[in-house]
Structures are given as C-alpha cells and as structure tokens.
Design a protein around this motif. Sequence first.
Motif, PDB file in Angstrom:
ATOM      1  N   UNK A  25      21.719  54.682 -19.723  1.00  0.00           N
ATOM      2  CA  UNK A  25      21.186  53.915 -20.845  1.00  0.00           C
ATOM      3  C   UNK A  25      22.299  53.635 -21.857  1.00  0.00           C
ATOM      4  N   UNK A  84      24.864  50.227 -21.736  1.00  0.00           N
ATOM      5  CA  UNK A  84      24.557  48.942 -22.362  1.00  0.00           C
ATOM      6  C   UNK A  84      23.393  49.006 -23.349  1.00  0.00           C
ATOM      7  N   UNK A  85      22.909  50.214 -23.665  1.00  0.00           N
ATOM      8  CA  UNK A  85      21.682  50.346 -24.463  1.00  0.00           C
ATOM      9  C   UNK A  85      20.549  49.547 -23.836  1.00  0.00           C
ATOM     10  N   UNK A  86      20.408  49.655 -22.531  1.00  0.00           N
ATOM     11  CA  UNK A  86      19.448  48.805 -21.835  1.00  0.00           C
ATOM     12  C   UNK A  86      18.826  49.600 -20.689  1.00  0.00           C
TER      13      UNK A  86
END
Lengths: 320, 499
Positions: free
Chosen positions: B404, B407-409
């Motif tokens: 996570x 890419x903060x995704x």
Amino acid sequence: MRSLCTWILVAAMVGLLGTAGPEAQEIKGPIKIVVPYPAGGGSDVVARLIADKLKDALGQAVIVENKPGAGGRIGTEYVKGQPADGSVMLVVNPALFVVAPVVFSKLAYDPETDFAPVSVIQQYQFCVSVPAASTIGDVKALIDWIKKNPNQANFGSPAAGSLPHFFGLMIAKTAGVEMVHSSYNGSGPLVTALIGGQIPIGVDAYDAQSAYHPDKIRILATAGTARKSSDIPTFIEQGFPEIEGVGWNAIVVPAKTPKPVIAKLSAAIAQAVRTPDVAEKIRGLGSDPVGTTPEEAAAVFKKDRERWVPIIKASGFKAE
Amino acid sequence: MELLSNLALGFQTAVSPMNLLYCLVGALIGTLIGVLPGIGPVQTIAILLPTTFALPPVSALIMLAGIYYGAQYGGSTTSILVNVPGEASSVVTCLDGHQMARQGRGGAALTIAALGSFVAGCFATVVLALLAVPLAELAFRFGPAEYFSLMVFGLVGSVVLASGSLIKAVGMIVVGLLLGMVGTDVTSGAHRFTFGIPELADGVGFVSLAMGLFGICDIITSLEKREKRDILKSRLTGFWLSRRELREAAPAVVRGTLLGSLLGILPGGGAIISSFTAYMIEKKSSRRPESFGKGNICGVAGPESANNAAAQTSFVPLLTLGIPPNVVLAMMAGAMMIHGIQPGPRVITSNPALFWGVIVSMWVGNLMLILLNLPLIGIWVRLLTVPYRLLYPAILVFCCIGLYSVNNNTFDIGLTALCGLLGYGLHKLECEPAPLILGFVLGPMMEENLRRAMLLARGDPSVFFTRPLSLAFLVLALLLLIAVALPGIRRGRDKAFTE
C-alpha cells in the motif's frame, strides 16, 4: 503516533486561534495538499516547502499526501471527488492540465470544469542543448546543421508527450526543419545520452540541464522572455520571437469550492511562496517562485492552452 | 598522495560523532526495512526525506546512503528465510538461499550473505575512491545499441536460472517479456494492455509481481502440505560456515564483487543485472551445476556480493556527474538540491568534504552493518521456529502494508494477490518464476533501446554490429547460445537436470 501529534498540533492551533474572532471563510483542517507524484520529486519538494509556511498562515495542520500513478492522473482524479471546502488542494502542471485533455480520448477529469485555479507557485524554463564537444554554438547554427544533416537530426526529450517533446516540435516547426524525436526515460538518461554523444540535441527543463553547462553540454538557448543565466541568450534574443514557453506548477481545488475560500488560500500560498527562505529554495531548484492570484492563474492556464494545443494536435500524438 | 589526504578529509567528516550516529541510524533503519517484506528503501527514503531538510547536507546524505545499502543487507534476510524478495536484486538469492534455509542451513546462508556483502562493500568503497571519475566515463560508452546487446546477452544467459526443462524456461522468459509490455510505451507514449485501468499505465509493479510469484505463492503451496518443520530439528544455532563452505564461497564472493562493481555503474538495472549475471557465472563455472537451485552456497555468495557492490558503485554516476542511475539515488539527488548542492561534476571540487565524507561513511557503515548483523542472525533464524499459522498472517500483513505504501493505493494489493495465484499455477505446472522475472525486468529496457537505436540509425540494423562493445556482447550471447544448444553439451545439461 503521527496522528496523535497531528491532533495535538491541531488542538494547539485551535486554542491559539480561538481568540482571533470569527473568520468569514473558516477552512476545516487538517488541510491536505495532494501531490500526484511520488515523494521526493520536484513538485513534491515545493509542496512540502509551502505546506510548512501555510500551517502558520491558515492556522491549520497542513499535510502533503502523495497519490502517484499514471503520470499524475490518478491523484488528479482523486482530488476531483474530494470535498470542495478548501481542505484538499492539488498540485498540477501543464502535462495534466494542457496536454492530457488533448492526447487522452477518455480522461477522467476536465481541467476547466472539475477544478478551480488557486495560484501558480513556480515557473521553469525550457532549453535546447548540444554535447560540449559539438561545434554548434547558437540556435542559427543548430538550424543550419539540421538542414545539412537530415539523417542525424534527432532530438531527445525526457518523455513522449511531455512539454519538452512538444517544445522540440515547436522549434522545428518555427525554423521550418524536421527533427526525429526520441524519448528517454526521464531527465537523467537524457543528459547521459547527450554527454556521451549518443544523441546530438536535447530538449528539457533548464534546471535539469544547467548543472552540466558548460563543461559537459552546451545550452544554446532558454525559452523564457528574460535570460535565466547571464551567459545563455534566449530564443527571442537570437531572432526567434515565436519560440517561447515556460512550464509551471500550480495549486488547484475542486471546482465547487467557494470563492472567498479560494481567495484566502491563494493569498496564503502567494505569501508562502514569497517568503525569502522558500523563494531561495525554489530558486535553488532551478525554477522561479511566482505566487499568483486565482485570476492570474486562470489566465496562465488559458494562454498555455492556446500556445500548446495546436502544436500537440498537429503532432498527431495520441496516448491511447 | 592526494588520495590519502582526500581519504583523511573523508574520515574527518565521517567519524565525527554526529555523522557516526546518522550513519548508524541509516544502516539500522535500512536493515529493518530490508527485513520487512514489501517496504523498500524507496518508500523509506521518501518518507524520511523531509526530516533530513533540517540536517547538515553531509549528515543527511550519509543517513540516506546508509538506508540504501543497509536495505541490501536486510533484503537478503527475507529472501533466505521466507522466500520473499524485497527487491529486484535479491530475487536470485531466493533460489538457493531459501533452499538452504529449508535444509536447516539458513544461518549459514545469512552469514555468507552478510560476509559477502561486507567484502563487496569494502572493495566497492575503494573502487569509488580510486576510480570514480574514470569509471563514470564507462556509462557514456553505452548507447542504445550497447544496452540492447547487453540485454540480449542477459536474456540468453537467464535460461541457466532454470533448473528444470529448457523449453519451460524459455516460455517463462516470454511470459515475463509480455508482462513487461503492459503500461506506457516509452517510445510512443501509447498505452498497451492497460484495459482502460489507469493504475496499469505505469505497468505491472515489480514489487507486486515478485512478492506474488515468490512469497504469496510460497505461502499458498505450503498450506497444501502438512506442517513439516525439519528446520527446527537441524542445527538451528549453526550459523557459522563449515570450512568446505567457506572454501567454496570465497571465490564466488570475489567474482560477484568484481562483477557488481563494474555493472553497478551502468544506469538502469545495474544491481539487478549484476546479481543475475553473478548467479549465471557461478552456475556455469561450477563443477556441480546440478546443485544450484537446491541450496548451493555459491548461489547465495555470488549474487549477494554482486548486488551490494553494485549498490555502492551506483553512486559513481550520481557523485561524479549528478546523474541518478535509479529511483533511490534520484531521491538523494533531490535531497542534495534541497540543501543547495547541485549534484553534478562540480561536487568533488566544490564540496570535497561531502564527497569524500559520504564515500568513507559507506565503509564505516558496512563495518557497522556486519557488527550489527552477525549477532542478529541467531535471532532471525529463530523466526523460523514461529509456527506457520502465526508467521504467515504476519508476513501477509507486512506485505500489504508495504504494498500500500508504494503508491498509497489498494490496487497494488489486489494485483499482488493475482500474481500469487499466477505463481501457484506456474508452480503446479512446474514452471520456474525466476526467468519470468528477468524477462519482465530486461524486456522493457531491451525494447526501448532496440527501438531507440533503430530510430536514431534511421532503421539501419548494422548499428548493432559496427559498434565494438555492442558486437562483443552479441558474440558472447551467440557463444552462450551455442553452448546451450550443442547436442553434446545439451545431453550433458539434460543429464545434469535429471540427476
């Protein structure tokens, strides 16, 4: 731990401001600046510099959040759906706001209707360069060389569909010559190829190349209206008044954000950018601190659309 | 003598109490994040970058550099113990390292990885100090044609990574090449195989693919079997090497170090190519090639030395030319710029204390790392005594956090799960993932350089044969191909595999 710190900070700020009287445009914190690129890049560094100053000006905790992916489009689409109350801002550039709408047939956002401009924070110039060993000394000599050597007339840019790519096409079109474009995987590989003589001409942002001038490469011209370095003349000075263009980073917010909130943010950002130590650091990155009003930012966006869209369309470049 | 005075200046800078502290902090953080699967030096340095703004530039760079090479040390730990490669360069360490761990020699594998890394680190520091400037010129000799030919050589060589069928190995390389095609085409900017998913515009993430094919797949396959912990019964505490192992591994360390020091200078995949190539050389030159993939100590010693040496010499282009050869060093270039130091050819003359201080701190940091890591090996190995029902969920949680944070995704987590299933399918078909990974890494670079070379030469393919370096790589690739394909040799190879 971090959120605890944030809360203590917020509580402290609220306590401090409690006595300041009711503000007409109170923005609910903490405020987020979304950078649609990985941490550590140019726009990220600038966002963090500003966030530090905005904290005091807005009386809220201001945090930078990185939402990288798809050349910035993922982060941009993300901010489009965020609350329009000034608590979420986005850093954008011409690639997202000028180029993307032309080259993508299905873009998940519309720069003109989904976002409202707040402030242009910095501008950077483009430049054209050749290896230091090259005999080409100015733009006129470069054009002559291209005409005489059509088989070697290649120029490199840091990415396909980047503004330097289209700036290279702008040079070719204005001078009435043809150049073959080769994109590199970023500014580093491009400058390596240029120094090694693998490619004869490079087009990139000035700050990506200035460190190698004049020992390893020779920058022939910069693309602003004024000189960026005292020993490098502009295209205009060299008799090419049509070759002009700068890149920028700007802050925008979701479109429905109230006008007074935008005005407040814009004023705070402009002030932050002009703080001497921030301005100095931005100059250290090779670009110029700006800090405009929302109206001026809108004018910059509009002018750049008029400048670049015809060139992008004429190139036939499509991303899908 | 200038070198001595330069080194003295470097020592003065590097062993000041404050810089020693930051060096230790960097090396320690690096080891920790290297051990945690998924969280790599890229994310860590990104997160810590703003905090270094307040430090003096030398201390900041010393700490960031410590995180980088510390992660190379720590990264081998997860590869060996739980078969999760934290980084591209430690993928090959999984092949023999994890097998050693399964045979109860995990301690020995960790020890040789640490020792090899230390030797490599020391040697690469000397290389940096002596040859930084002339070596930097090497990078300029590599045009698109040279890169393409180097990649061809690498891909041809990668078939030796497989310890099974040749056809399957070639098949896996092709699958890797195809997966590498996903994303934005560098030459034209067009999106390929993205199915309209914006997250795929950057391609399949390397971390997702490696973690899925190795770590997640390993967990799935282990769940099928009944819990069998031979590791416990064997010499858990035996983390020192036997004399025979030491004798075998020492030359591998030397070969890996030399190779890594040289290839690390190339921008792009220096560390990755050097670890794969080191493995290839070890397997080809070994008297018992059949034992590779089954826990041969040279398969750990060579690549681990190579990737550490390469990580260090990759500073050459940054410090001498200001050109960052990979993402981590690009962030360090950013850190230098924030401190008002323009990375470039002038750093050596304008900031000699910074240049030599950082170089000497690398040697100091390597010393710290070995002192830090040798005692820790006993503790790491105990990790294997944790029951799977506790260890596996923990690994999965750490993997998710790491993924996570890239890419903060959440997309990357889903992608990894898919890659895990792909890995399970390949495992059932007895296809090995290592050649796939190499194809995936080298394919896009190979294509980019092939197309660039052809574009710049206006479609004239002779460019690959008229440039001497390029020709040399192609000839080497051809020789390797003949060696693999010749019937006599091939029979020997097949025989070796069936044994």
